[in-house]
Design an enzyme around this catalytic site. Sequence first.
Site, PDB file in Angstrom:
ATOM      1  N   GLN A  41       0.807  -1.220   0.000  1.00 38.65           N
ATOM      2  CA  GLN A  41       0.000   0.000   0.000  1.00 38.65           C
ATOM      3  C   GLN A  41       0.844   1.276   0.000  1.00 38.65           C
ATOM      4  OE1 GLN A  41      -3.474  -0.272  -0.303  1.00 38.65           O
ATOM      5  NE2 GLN A  41      -2.661  -2.304  -0.740  1.00 38.65           N
ATOM      6  N   ASN A  42       2.146   1.143   0.181  1.00 39.95           N
ATOM      7  CA  ASN A  42       3.009   2.316   0.169  1.00 39.95           C
ATOM      8  C   ASN A  42       3.198   2.761  -1.282  1.00 39.95           C
ATOM      9  OD1 ASN A  42       5.499   3.988   0.177  1.00 39.95           O
ATOM     10  ND2 ASN A  42       5.476   3.484   2.358  1.00 39.95           N
ATOM     11  N   GLY A  43       3.009   4.031  -1.541  1.00 43.99           N
ATOM     12  CA  GLY A  43       3.079   4.543  -2.910  1.00 43.99           C
ATOM     13  C   GLY A  43       4.464   4.958  -3.384  1.00 43.99           C
ATOM     14  N   SER A 143       4.858   8.867   1.511  1.00 43.80           N
ATOM     15  CA  SER A 143       4.360   7.889   0.537  1.00 43.80           C
ATOM     16  C   SER A 143       3.525   6.804   1.214  1.00 43.80           C
ATOM     17  CB  SER A 143       5.527   7.245  -0.214  1.00 43.80           C
ATOM     18  OG  SER A 143       6.368   6.523   0.675  1.00 43.80           O
TER      19      SER A 143
END
Length: 173
Positions: A41-43, A143
Amino acid sequence: MTSVRKAAFDPVVDARTRLLILGSLPGDASLKAAQYYAHPQNGFWRLIGGVVGRDLATLPYPDRLEALKASGVGLWDVIASAERPGSLDTAIRSPEAADLRGLIDSLPEIKAVAFNGATAARTGRRVLAGIAESIALIDLPSSSAAHARPLSEKAASWSILQRYLPDSLPDRS
């Protein structure tokens, strides 16, 4: 929840590094995978991919790191180690700062240091207070999915990083 001392990874840099992106401390998913920004889920990989003009998120991890270095981008964290149950920055206790000045002094092409999130910015700016004026310090929205803002909004903020990359980048496909 028990507090465990957690440590940062080694920096990902080389002599071409012009832009150093600093996080706070790897989260549990990253520590388990032994990879920067491993939580799905980290962008981060989508955001930095937009900056360097490559789809880094789909590459194998070693190729992501090589693509970053070839683009003049380095990675590290502002905290060398700390006690932290879970992955939230708000749970960090007894932090030991990373040797940011030592690393930056070893990078002949460094132009900017970007902080990925508020904790990284607060800690990093304290450690780097008074650093050479020729190095820009840039605060970025985190992020992390825990920092609830649309990825497109974050990408607009992260796009400022492009000005610190080399004029000619390697193949961006």
